[in-house]
Motif scaffolding. Structure first.
Motif, mmCIF file in Angstrom:
data_model
loop_
_atom_site.group_PDB
_atom_site.id
_atom_site.type_symbol
_atom_site.label_atom_id
_atom_site.label_comp_id
_atom_site.label_asym_id
_atom_site.label_seq_id
_atom_site.Cartn_x
_atom_site.Cartn_y
_atom_site.Cartn_z
ATOM 1 N N SER A 181 -1.930 10.469 -13.055
ATOM 2 C CA SER A 181 -2.160 11.099 -11.743
ATOM 3 C C SER A 181 -2.677 10.037 -10.772
ATOM 4 O O SER A 181 -3.406 10.351 -9.837
ATOM 5 N N ILE A 182 -2.312 8.782 -10.994
ATOM 6 C CA ILE A 182 -2.833 7.709 -10.128
ATOM 7 C C ILE A 182 -2.107 7.765 -8.768
ATOM 8 O O ILE A 182 -0.892 7.571 -8.699
ATOM 9 N N PRO A 183 -2.851 8.039 -7.693
ATOM 10 C CA PRO A 183 -2.200 8.142 -6.383
ATOM 11 C C PRO A 183 -1.668 6.779 -5.923
ATOM 12 O O PRO A 183 -2.265 5.744 -6.202
ATOM 13 N N VAL A 184 -0.551 6.818 -5.199
ATOM 14 C CA VAL A 184 0.068 5.589 -4.709
ATOM 15 C C VAL A 184 -0.061 5.506 -3.184
ATOM 16 O O VAL A 184 0.306 6.456 -2.474
ATOM 17 N N GLU A 185 -0.582 4.390 -2.711
ATOM 18 C CA GLU A 185 -0.629 4.112 -1.274
ATOM 19 C C GLU A 185 0.730 3.526 -0.904
ATOM 20 O O GLU A 185 1.099 2.459 -1.388
ATOM 21 N N VAL A 186 1.477 4.261 -0.092
ATOM 22 C CA VAL A 186 2.862 3.876 0.233
ATOM 23 C C VAL A 186 2.900 3.206 1.607
ATOM 24 O O VAL A 186 2.413 3.773 2.592
ATOM 25 N N CYS A 187 3.490 2.015 1.662
ATOM 26 C CA CYS A 187 3.530 1.263 2.920
ATOM 27 C C CYS A 187 4.992 0.973 3.260
ATOM 28 O O CYS A 187 5.541 -0.071 2.872
ATOM 29 N N LEU A 188 5.640 1.913 3.946
ATOM 30 C CA LEU A 188 7.100 1.857 4.141
ATOM 31 C C LEU A 188 7.533 0.603 4.891
ATOM 32 O O LEU A 188 8.338 -0.193 4.393
ATOM 33 N N THR A 189 7.019 0.426 6.101
ATOM 34 C CA THR A 189 7.466 -0.705 6.928
ATOM 35 C C THR A 189 7.152 -2.028 6.251
ATOM 36 O O THR A 189 7.985 -2.935 6.199
ATOM 37 N N SER A 190 5.950 -2.148 5.723
ATOM 38 C CA SER A 190 5.537 -3.386 5.062
ATOM 39 C C SER A 190 6.505 -3.744 3.937
ATOM 40 O O SER A 190 6.956 -4.883 3.821
ATOM 41 N N ASN A 191 6.865 -2.763 3.111
ATOM 42 C CA ASN A 191 7.735 -3.036 1.957
ATOM 43 C C ASN A 191 9.127 -3.485 2.378
ATOM 44 O O ASN A 191 9.729 -4.344 1.743
ATOM 45 N N VAL A 192 9.614 -2.905 3.472
ATOM 46 C CA VAL A 192 10.955 -3.293 3.924
ATOM 47 C C VAL A 192 10.894 -4.661 4.623
ATOM 48 O O VAL A 192 11.721 -5.526 4.378
ATOM 49 N N ARG A 193 9.883 -4.854 5.459
ATOM 50 C CA ARG A 193 9.773 -6.145 6.175
ATOM 51 C C ARG A 193 9.607 -7.305 5.206
ATOM 52 O O ARG A 193 10.133 -8.391 5.426
ATOM 53 N N THR A 194 8.863 -7.085 4.122
ATOM 54 C CA THR A 194 8.628 -8.197 3.180
ATOM 55 C C THR A 194 9.713 -8.240 2.097
ATOM 56 O O THR A 194 9.619 -9.021 1.158
ATOM 57 N N GLU A 195 10.700 -7.360 2.260
ATOM 58 C CA GLU A 195 11.862 -7.336 1.358
ATOM 59 C C GLU A 195 11.494 -7.015 -0.096
ATOM 60 O O GLU A 195 12.199 -7.389 -1.019
ATOM 61 N N THR A 196 10.344 -6.330 -0.305
ATOM 62 C CA THR A 196 10.050 -5.872 -1.660
ATOM 63 C C THR A 196 10.846 -4.595 -1.946
ATOM 64 O O THR A 196 11.033 -4.211 -3.092
ATOM 65 N N VAL A 197 11.317 -3.934 -0.864
ATOM 66 C CA VAL A 197 12.249 -2.804 -0.968
ATOM 67 C C VAL A 197 13.391 -3.132 -0.004
ATOM 68 O O VAL A 197 13.132 -3.430 1.159
ATOM 69 N N PRO A 198 14.660 -3.115 -0.460
ATOM 70 C CA PRO A 198 15.737 -3.594 0.417
ATOM 71 C C PRO A 198 15.965 -2.728 1.661
ATOM 72 O O PRO A 198 16.063 -3.244 2.776
ATOM 73 N N PHE A 199 16.061 -1.411 1.473
ATOM 74 C CA PHE A 199 16.316 -0.512 2.611
ATOM 75 C C PHE A 199 15.379 0.679 2.519
ATOM 76 O O PHE A 199 15.058 1.141 1.421
ATOM 77 N N LEU A 200 15.011 1.171 3.696
ATOM 78 C CA LEU A 200 14.101 2.315 3.727
ATOM 79 C C LEU A 200 14.678 3.501 2.933
ATOM 80 O O LEU A 200 13.957 4.187 2.211
ATOM 81 N N ARG A 201 15.984 3.713 3.070
ATOM 82 C CA ARG A 201 16.578 4.889 2.398
ATOM 83 C C ARG A 201 16.433 4.806 0.872
ATOM 84 O O ARG A 201 16.477 5.817 0.192
ATOM 85 N N ASP A 202 16.258 3.577 0.331
ATOM 86 C CA ASP A 202 16.108 3.430 -1.126
ATOM 87 C C ASP A 202 14.639 3.397 -1.551
ATOM 88 O O ASP A 202 14.336 3.076 -2.703
ATOM 89 N N HIS A 203 13.748 3.663 -0.625
ATOM 90 C CA HIS A 203 12.319 3.490 -0.952
ATOM 91 C C HIS A 203 11.882 4.456 -2.058
ATOM 92 O O HIS A 203 12.299 5.628 -2.062
ATOM 93 N N HIS A 204 11.040 3.948 -2.966
ATOM 94 C CA HIS A 204 10.589 4.776 -4.090
ATOM 95 C C HIS A 204 9.706 5.939 -3.653
ATOM 96 O O HIS A 204 9.380 6.800 -4.456
ATOM 97 N N PHE A 205 9.338 5.968 -2.362
ATOM 98 C CA PHE A 205 8.594 7.126 -1.863
ATOM 99 C C PHE A 205 9.376 8.418 -2.131
ATOM 100 O O PHE A 205 8.791 9.453 -2.452
ATOM 101 N N VAL A 206 10.693 8.347 -1.999
ATOM 102 C CA VAL A 206 11.519 9.546 -2.181
ATOM 103 C C VAL A 206 11.297 10.108 -3.582
ATOM 104 O O VAL A 206 11.064 11.307 -3.765
ATOM 105 N N SER A 207 11.329 9.203 -4.555
ATOM 106 C CA SER A 207 11.160 9.644 -5.936
ATOM 107 C C SER A 207 9.733 10.169 -6.173
ATOM 108 O O SER A 207 9.544 11.197 -6.843
ATOM 109 N N LEU A 208 8.755 9.477 -5.608
ATOM 110 C CA LEU A 208 7.363 9.947 -5.747
ATOM 111 C C LEU A 208 7.223 11.341 -5.143
ATOM 112 O O LEU A 208 6.618 12.244 -5.736
ATOM 113 N N TYR A 209 7.812 11.494 -3.963
ATOM 114 C CA TYR A 209 7.668 12.758 -3.240
ATOM 115 C C TYR A 209 8.337 13.898 -3.996
ATOM 116 O O TYR A 209 7.761 14.978 -4.157
ATOM 117 N N LYS A 210 9.556 13.618 -4.477
ATOM 118 C CA LYS A 210 10.285 14.663 -5.208
ATOM 119 C C LYS A 210 9.556 15.042 -6.490
ATOM 120 O O LYS A 210 9.600 16.171 -6.947
#
Ligand code: 5GP
Length: 353
Positions: A254-283
């Protein structure tokens, strides 16, 4: 975006020196340039650059740290950062920063934190509430004027630091709890340092009841991610590069995740916003909190992060409100504060359209 701005919000992952206004950085750079200490045109180009890789970000942090070396500047940037978050209707901010030694400026880790605390006091545009004793009066929760922001601090351990330096930071956090220091963060370049170096300090924090958040999985590093999840921190940040078994372990925890959308895309740790793992966390209904990370260097703000979630992932206003409200469960602060802030969300829930 205006609606997202009016939404009361909780910010739990914001680095002080990453949240400095570009205009302030440029002003400080001009001053150093005039003294011949830096080459201003070069520095200006770096500050104004749009996208940068994670490695370039850490170079920029070193540059920012050159510009923000003395106590007065630390106080000023803290004040401005809090005012900026308050103007986005953030009602509770956990601001994190790495206490720094700078003998040339007569700065110790403690005096650095004191300069940050002076920044809280210097804020003029909004009432800053920075420790629990300010809320409780005769056991009653006081009614606050509308414009107020609760601010707490997390002290960061930089991954470049030694075990001793990390221990010193935790000890400082323990000594200064009464001033609103509520936890410990582990951050800094994820390609530097080893988990075992920081364990003694993190264990000390844990033993003394100080909550911990870890930057976790910003780059692929399976054994470190495993160690971090096994440690069961109170929160983690990012969680971008997890392999399947670690991802499953995170979802089971149950460890909460601090999600940083813009940061992850700008630093290329996530390629595109639409592929962000936030979607999976949220679902998966995994506890997650939308945060800015470094609003200054990524040219974003917390309202924009909520608006991005709405536009890219189809979250409704009611869902955004729930996200903001649920973040309250994961703050490193006591129940009195939660109760006060919950009232603000209740008021918003009645006017949502
Ligand atoms: P400060 O602690 O000096 O107030 O804020 C800047 C510092 O926060 C950076 O030098 C770095 O140690 C840490 N930091 C900021 N953003 C990030 C990030 O996205 N990832 C990691 N791992 N560390 C970060």
């Amino acid at each position: 975006l205006p609606w997202c701005r009016s939404l009361p919000k909780i910010e739990l992952h914001a680095h002080l020196n990453g949240s400095v206004r570009s205009s302030t950085l440029l002003e400080l750079a001009i001053r150093l340039g005039e003294k011949g200490l830096i080459n201003f045109p070069e520095v200006e180009a770096i500050i104004l650059k749009g996208d940068r890789s994670l490695a370039e970000c850490f170079k920029l942090f070193d540059l920012i740290h050159l510009l923000t070396t003395d106590h007065n500047i630390i106080t000023r940037i803290t004040k401005e950062v809090i005012e900026d978050f308050a103007s986005e209707n953030v009602i509770y901010l956990e601001l994190r920063t790495t206490p720094k030694l700078n003998p040339l400026a007569g700065m110790t880790k403690r005096s650095y934190v004191e300069a940050v605390l002076a920044g809280l006091k210097a804020v003029e545009t909004v009432e800053v509430i920075s420790n629990t004793s300010e809320i409780q009066q005769n056991g009653l929760v006081m009614t606050r004027p509308k414009e107020s922001i609760h601010v707490r601090l997390l002290l960061s351990i930089d991954r470049r630091e030694s075990t001793e330096a990390a221990m010193e930071t935790v000890q400082l956090a323990l000594d200064m709890q009464k001033f609103g220091i509520v936890g410990i963060d582990l951050s800094g370049n994820p390609r530097v340092g080893e988990w075992k170096t920081f364990m003694p300090a993190l264990k000390l924090a844990r033993e003394q009841g100080l909550p911990i958040t870890l930057h976790c999985g910003e780059v692929p590093n399976t054994s470190e991610v495993q160690n971090m999840l096994a440690f069961q921190p109170e929160r983690i940040g990012h969680a971008c590069c997890l392999e399947e078994p670690e991802w499953a372990a995170l979802l089971q925890s149950s460890i909460p995740v601090e999600v940083c959308l813009t940061s992850n895309v700008r630093t290329e740790t996530v390629p595109f916003l639409r592929d962000h793992h936030f979607v999976s966390l949220y679902k998966s209904r995994h506890p997650s909190i939308l945060c800015t990370d470094d609003s200054g260097i990524f040219a974003t703000d917390i309202s924009r992060e909520y608006a991005l979630a709405a536009v890219c992932f189809g979250l409704t206003k009611a869902e955004l409100l729930s996200m903001a409200r649920n973040a309250l469960r994961h703050i490193f602060c006591g129940d009195e504060v939660k109760a006060e802030l919950e009232d603000k969300f209740k008021a918003m829930a009645t006017v949502i359209d």
